[in-house]
Design a protein around this motif. Structure first.
Motif, PDB file in Angstrom:
ATOM      1  N   ASN A 220       0.807  -1.225   0.000  1.00 19.03           N
ATOM      2  CA  ASN A 220       0.000   0.000   0.000  1.00 19.03           C
ATOM      3  C   ASN A 220       0.839   1.274   0.000  1.00 19.03           C
ATOM      4  OD1 ASN A 220      -2.603  -1.154  -0.064  1.00 19.03           O
ATOM      5  ND2 ASN A 220      -2.489  -1.574   2.125  1.00 19.03           N
ATOM      6  N   LEU A 221       2.047   1.215  -0.621  1.00 18.60           N
ATOM      7  CA  LEU A 221       2.891   2.406  -0.666  1.00 18.60           C
ATOM      8  C   LEU A 221       2.218   3.549  -1.415  1.00 18.60           C
ATOM      9  CD1 LEU A 221       6.444   0.923  -1.283  1.00 18.60           C
ATOM     10  CD2 LEU A 221       5.627   2.050   0.768  1.00 18.60           C
ATOM     11  N   SER A 222       1.360   3.191  -2.381  1.00 19.75           N
ATOM     12  CA  SER A 222       0.715   4.234  -3.170  1.00 19.75           C
ATOM     13  C   SER A 222      -0.207   5.096  -2.324  1.00 19.75           C
ATOM     14  CB  SER A 222      -0.087   3.596  -4.312  1.00 19.75           C
ATOM     15  OG  SER A 222      -1.101   2.752  -3.792  1.00 19.75           O
ATOM     16  N   LEU A 223      -0.651   4.574  -1.168  1.00 16.39           N
ATOM     17  CA  LEU A 223      -1.587   5.301  -0.324  1.00 16.39           C
ATOM     18  C   LEU A 223      -0.891   6.093   0.769  1.00 16.39           C
ATOM     19  CD1 LEU A 223      -4.237   2.449   0.108  1.00 16.39           C
ATOM     20  CD2 LEU A 223      -4.142   4.237  -1.639  1.00 16.39           C
ATOM     21  N   LYS A 224       0.445   6.027   0.827  1.00 17.01           N
ATOM     22  CA  LYS A 224       1.166   6.625   1.938  1.00 17.01           C
ATOM     23  C   LYS A 224       2.256   7.585   1.474  1.00 17.01           C
ATOM     24  CE  LYS A 224       0.345   2.592   4.882  1.00 17.01           C
ATOM     25  NZ  LYS A 224       0.965   1.561   5.746  1.00 17.01           N
ATOM     26  N   VAL A 225       1.969   8.367   0.461  1.00 16.99           N
ATOM     27  CA  VAL A 225       2.938   9.355  -0.013  1.00 16.99           C
ATOM     28  C   VAL A 225       2.698  10.665   0.724  1.00 16.99           C
ATOM     29  CG1 VAL A 225       3.836  10.629  -1.983  1.00 16.99           C
ATOM     30  CG2 VAL A 225       3.083   8.261  -2.279  1.00 16.99           C
ATOM     31  N   THR A 226       3.689  11.116   1.456  1.00 12.79           N
ATOM     32  CA  THR A 226       3.581  12.357   2.215  1.00 12.79           C
ATOM     33  C   THR A 226       4.399  13.437   1.520  1.00 12.79           C
ATOM     34  OG1 THR A 226       3.310  11.135   4.293  1.00 12.79           O
ATOM     35  CG2 THR A 226       3.959  13.452   4.451  1.00 12.79           C
ATOM     36  N   GLU A 227       3.715  14.447   0.986  1.00 12.13           N
ATOM     37  CA  GLU A 227       4.374  15.558   0.312  1.00 12.13           C
ATOM     38  C   GLU A 227       4.898  16.558   1.340  1.00 12.13           C
ATOM     39  OE1 GLU A 227       4.958  16.595  -2.809  1.00 12.13           O
ATOM     40  OE2 GLU A 227       3.815  15.223  -4.098  1.00 12.13           O
ATOM     41  N   MET A 228       6.092  17.094   1.063  1.00 14.33           N
ATOM     42  CA  MET A 228       6.675  18.095   1.949  1.00 14.33           C
ATOM     43  C   MET A 228       7.656  18.964   1.161  1.00 14.33           C
ATOM     44  SD  MET A 228       9.153  15.536   4.187  1.00 14.33           S
ATOM     45  CE  MET A 228       7.736  14.546   4.710  1.00 14.33           C
ATOM     46  N   PRO A 229       7.967  20.180   1.649  1.00 13.29           N
ATOM     47  CA  PRO A 229       8.987  20.998   0.997  1.00 13.29           C
ATOM     48  C   PRO A 229      10.313  20.245   0.974  1.00 13.29           C
ATOM     49  CG  PRO A 229       7.772  22.282   2.611  1.00 13.29           C
ATOM     50  CD  PRO A 229       7.382  20.846   2.823  1.00 13.29           C
ATOM     51  N   ARG A 230      11.144  20.576   0.010  1.00 12.37           N
ATOM     52  CA  ARG A 230      12.374  19.798  -0.145  1.00 12.37           C
ATOM     53  C   ARG A 230      13.278  19.880   1.078  1.00 12.37           C
ATOM     54  NH1 ARG A 230      16.494  19.216  -5.303  1.00 12.37           N
ATOM     55  NH2 ARG A 230      17.814  17.641  -4.326  1.00 12.37           N
ATOM     56  N   GLU A 231      13.375  21.034   1.712  1.00 13.63           N
ATOM     57  CA  GLU A 231      14.229  21.159   2.889  1.00 13.63           C
ATOM     58  C   GLU A 231      13.805  20.176   3.975  1.00 13.63           C
ATOM     59  OE1 GLU A 231      14.416  25.145   4.264  1.00 13.63           O
ATOM     60  OE2 GLU A 231      15.564  25.873   2.532  1.00 13.63           O
ATOM     61  N   LYS A 232      12.495  20.060   4.194  1.00 17.50           N
ATOM     62  CA  LYS A 232      11.999  19.118   5.197  1.00 17.50           C
ATOM     63  C   LYS A 232      12.226  17.684   4.728  1.00 17.50           C
ATOM     64  CE  LYS A 232       7.912  17.848   7.901  1.00 17.50           C
ATOM     65  NZ  LYS A 232       6.480  18.132   8.180  1.00 17.50           N
ATOM     66  N   PHE A 233      12.058  17.442   3.431  1.00 16.33           N
ATOM     67  CA  PHE A 233      12.314  16.113   2.864  1.00 16.33           C
ATOM     68  C   PHE A 233      13.753  15.689   3.141  1.00 16.33           C
ATOM     69  CE2 PHE A 233      14.134  13.553  -0.486  1.00 16.33           C
ATOM     70  CZ  PHE A 233      13.195  12.561  -0.719  1.00 16.33           C
ATOM     71  N   GLU A 234      14.707  16.584   2.853  1.00 17.32           N
ATOM     72  CA  GLU A 234      16.119  16.259   3.044  1.00 17.32           C
ATOM     73  C   GLU A 234      16.414  15.961   4.513  1.00 17.32           C
ATOM     74  OE1 GLU A 234      18.154  15.743   0.687  1.00 17.32           O
ATOM     75  OE2 GLU A 234      17.319  16.757  -1.062  1.00 17.32           O
ATOM     76  N   LYS A 235      15.843  16.754   5.419  1.00 24.07           N
ATOM     77  CA  LYS A 235      16.070  16.535   6.849  1.00 24.07           C
ATOM     78  C   LYS A 235      15.465  15.205   7.292  1.00 24.07           C
ATOM     79  CE  LYS A 235      15.483  18.500  11.465  1.00 24.07           C
ATOM     80  NZ  LYS A 235      15.165  17.172  12.056  1.00 24.07           N
ATOM     81  N   THR A 236      14.239  14.920   6.831  1.00 20.62           N
ATOM     82  CA  THR A 236      13.570  13.666   7.210  1.00 20.62           C
ATOM     83  C   THR A 236      14.356  12.462   6.722  1.00 20.62           C
ATOM     84  OG1 THR A 236      11.405  14.757   7.095  1.00 20.62           O
ATOM     85  CG2 THR A 236      11.418  12.352   7.028  1.00 20.62           C
ATOM     86  N   PHE A 237      14.835  12.526   5.489  1.00 15.95           N
ATOM     87  CA  PHE A 237      15.577  11.399   4.932  1.00 15.95           C
ATOM     88  C   PHE A 237      16.943  11.250   5.605  1.00 15.95           C
ATOM     89  CE2 PHE A 237      17.832   9.172   1.368  1.00 15.95           C
ATOM     90  CZ  PHE A 237      17.096   8.004   1.457  1.00 15.95           C
ATOM     91  N   ASN A 238      17.612  12.355   5.897  1.00 15.31           N
ATOM     92  CA  ASN A 238      18.897  12.300   6.585  1.00 15.31           C
ATOM     93  C   ASN A 238      18.751  11.748   8.003  1.00 15.31           C
ATOM     94  OD1 ASN A 238      20.504  13.240   4.474  1.00 15.31           O
ATOM     95  ND2 ASN A 238      20.165  15.389   5.015  1.00 15.31           N
ATOM     96  N   ASP A 239      17.670  12.131   8.679  1.00 18.67           N
ATOM     97  CA  ASP A 239      17.410  11.588  10.017  1.00 18.67           C
ATOM     98  C   ASP A 239      17.198  10.080   9.942  1.00 18.67           C
ATOM     99  OD1 ASP A 239      17.618  14.097  11.124  1.00 18.67           O
ATOM    100  OD2 ASP A 239      15.453  14.421  11.321  1.00 18.67           O
ATOM    101  N   PHE A 240      16.506   9.629   8.908  1.00 16.88           N
ATOM    102  CA  PHE A 240      16.284   8.194   8.738  1.00 16.88           C
ATOM    103  C   PHE A 240      17.603   7.460   8.527  1.00 16.88           C
ATOM    104  CE2 PHE A 240      15.785   4.588   5.834  1.00 16.88           C
ATOM    105  CZ  PHE A 240      14.964   3.777   6.600  1.00 16.88           C
ATOM    106  N   LYS A 241      18.495   8.040   7.727  1.00 14.62           N
ATOM    107  CA  LYS A 241      19.782   7.397   7.462  1.00 14.62           C
ATOM    108  C   LYS A 241      20.622   7.278   8.737  1.00 14.62           C
ATOM    109  CE  LYS A 241      20.856  10.075   3.893  1.00 14.62           C
ATOM    110  NZ  LYS A 241      21.633  10.608   2.743  1.00 14.62           N
ATOM    111  N   LYS A 242      20.512   8.266   9.619  1.00 14.78           N
ATOM    112  CA  LYS A 242      21.263   8.230  10.871  1.00 14.78           C
ATOM    113  C   LYS A 242      20.723   7.180  11.829  1.00 14.78           C
ATOM    114  CE  LYS A 242      22.515  13.131  10.705  1.00 14.78           C
ATOM    115  NZ  LYS A 242      22.275  14.476  11.321  1.00 14.78           N
ATOM    116  N   ASP A 243      19.395   7.027  11.857  1.00 11.87           N
ATOM    117  CA  ASP A 243      18.764   6.063  12.773  1.00 11.87           C
ATOM    118  C   ASP A 243      17.534   5.475  12.103  1.00 11.87           C
ATOM    119  OD1 ASP A 243      17.829   4.556  14.844  1.00 11.87           O
ATOM    120  OD2 ASP A 243      17.720   6.193  16.298  1.00 11.87           O
ATOM    121  N   PRO A 244      17.715   4.413  11.285  1.00  9.33           N
ATOM    122  CA  PRO A 244      16.604   3.854  10.499  1.00  9.33           C
ATOM    123  C   PRO A 244      15.411   3.382  11.313  1.00  9.33           C
ATOM    124  CG  PRO A 244      18.716   3.022   9.728  1.00  9.33           C
ATOM    125  CD  PRO A 244      18.981   3.738  11.004  1.00  9.33           C
ATOM    126  N   PHE A 245      15.630   2.988  12.562  1.00 12.09           N
ATOM    127  CA  PHE A 245      14.528   2.446  13.354  1.00 12.09           C
ATOM    128  C   PHE A 245      14.100   3.371  14.493  1.00 12.09           C
ATOM    129  CE2 PHE A 245      16.042  -1.423  11.296  1.00 12.09           C
ATOM    130  CZ  PHE A 245      14.843  -1.964  10.871  1.00 12.09           C
TER     131      PHE A 245
END
Length: 302
Positions: A220-245
């Motif tokens: 169900n990935l198609s139902l869980k797309v969260t749009e955000m400004p790129r700056e927030k996207f980069e921070k969210t993804f970088n935080d995930f890379k630092k601590d995936p769980f």
């Protein structure tokens, strides 16, 4: 980036039936061999096959690894569902090296860049939208690349200088990754330092094309797309890379961590350690992004 959820992870937490509605769209699929340097200071090169699927109103670019294995996965999952038995399929299939999906909408070429992260134990897609403006300089230089007559063009994007070769034999003003805007399809494009180089290898028609893979439908990935400004996207993804769980850890009681997993060797805790090591090893081994600098036309949202 490498696909952020292994096959067995999805099998456990999203073991359900995918809806298979036959599409009536036909896509023009273009295969690109991508040669790249995972480490910016290393001479080592890696390769992957990517695909650009073009339909009437949009194109979809992504690593072809997951798409190419989709029919096999479908057969395996349907057999598991019929038997009611869980199996670890993670060792049977090759993981993609890039997980982003880039959808360009025609005719304005506004794109959506999608990545996958974890939200607790569920896969979640985050995205930003942008409309890159490429200032192409078309030269008179021409070359034969494969079966196509091509012409040279250059641009600067993401902190790199790029050299492209396009053909008017294929009337699509598109190309791999985010690149677009030339008077024909891009056949080859690489940066001056040859950190990233895409070369068209072939194409075919795909009848009954569907943007979503079987695995995406299943989870169900198609139902869980969260749009955000790129700056927030980069921070969210970088935080995930630092601590995936980070988002899953607060839910993990000792009782849950010690539970065994049907059809697999080990506990939930063992699985989490394996997944976390995979993510961290991968991210530490890849420090050479396509875009060194962020260029965006996003309107800032607060």
């Amino acid at each position: 980036m490498k696909k952020l959820f292994s096959i067995f992870f999805i099998a456990i937490f999203a073991f359900a039936s995918a809806q298979d509605n036959e599409s009536k769209e036909t896509a023009n699929r273009f295969f690109y061999e991508l040669t790249f340097k995972p480490k910016k200071d290393s001479a080592k090169l890696d390769k992957v096959m990517a695909a650009l699927d073009i339909v009437k109103d949009r194109s979809v670019y992504r690593d072809f690894t997951a798409v190419g294995q989709d029919s096999i996965l479908k057969v395996q999952f349907e057999a598991m569902q019929k038997a009611g038995v869980f199996k670890d399929l993670s060792k049977s299939f090759k993981m993609p090296k890039f997980s982003e999906k880039i959808v360009k909408h025609y005719p304005d070429m506004k794109l959506q860049y999608v990545e996958r992260i974890a939200s607790g134990f569920s896969p979640m897609s985050i995205a930003y939208t942008d409309t890159p403006k490429f200032e192409w300089k078309i030269s008179n230089d021409k070359a034969k690349i494969g079966e196509y007559n091509t012409q040279k063009a250059t641009t600067e994007f993401g902190g790199r200088k790029w050299i492209a070769w396009f053909t008017t034999d294929l009337p699509f003003q598109d190309g791999p990754y985010k690149f677009s805007g030339l008077p024909g399809l891009i056949v080859k494009i690489e940066d001056e330092g040859k950190n990233y180089s895409w070369v068209l290898q072939g194409n075919k028609k795909v009848p009954n094309w569907d943007e979503l893979t079987y695995m995406e439908k299943l989870s169900n990935l198609s139902l869980k797309v969260t749009e955000m400004p790129r700056e927030k996207f980069e921070k969210t993804f970088n935080d995930f890379k630092k601590d995936p769980f980070a988002s899953a850890r607060p839910m993990m009681t000792q009782a849950i961590m010690s539970q065994t997993i049907p059809g697999m060797d080990g506990t939930v805790g063992d699985m989490m350690k394996k997944q976390e090591k995979m993510y961290k090893d991968f991210f530490s081994a890849n420090d050479n992004p396509i875009e060194i600098t962020v260029q965006t036309t996003d309107k800032k949202k607060k």
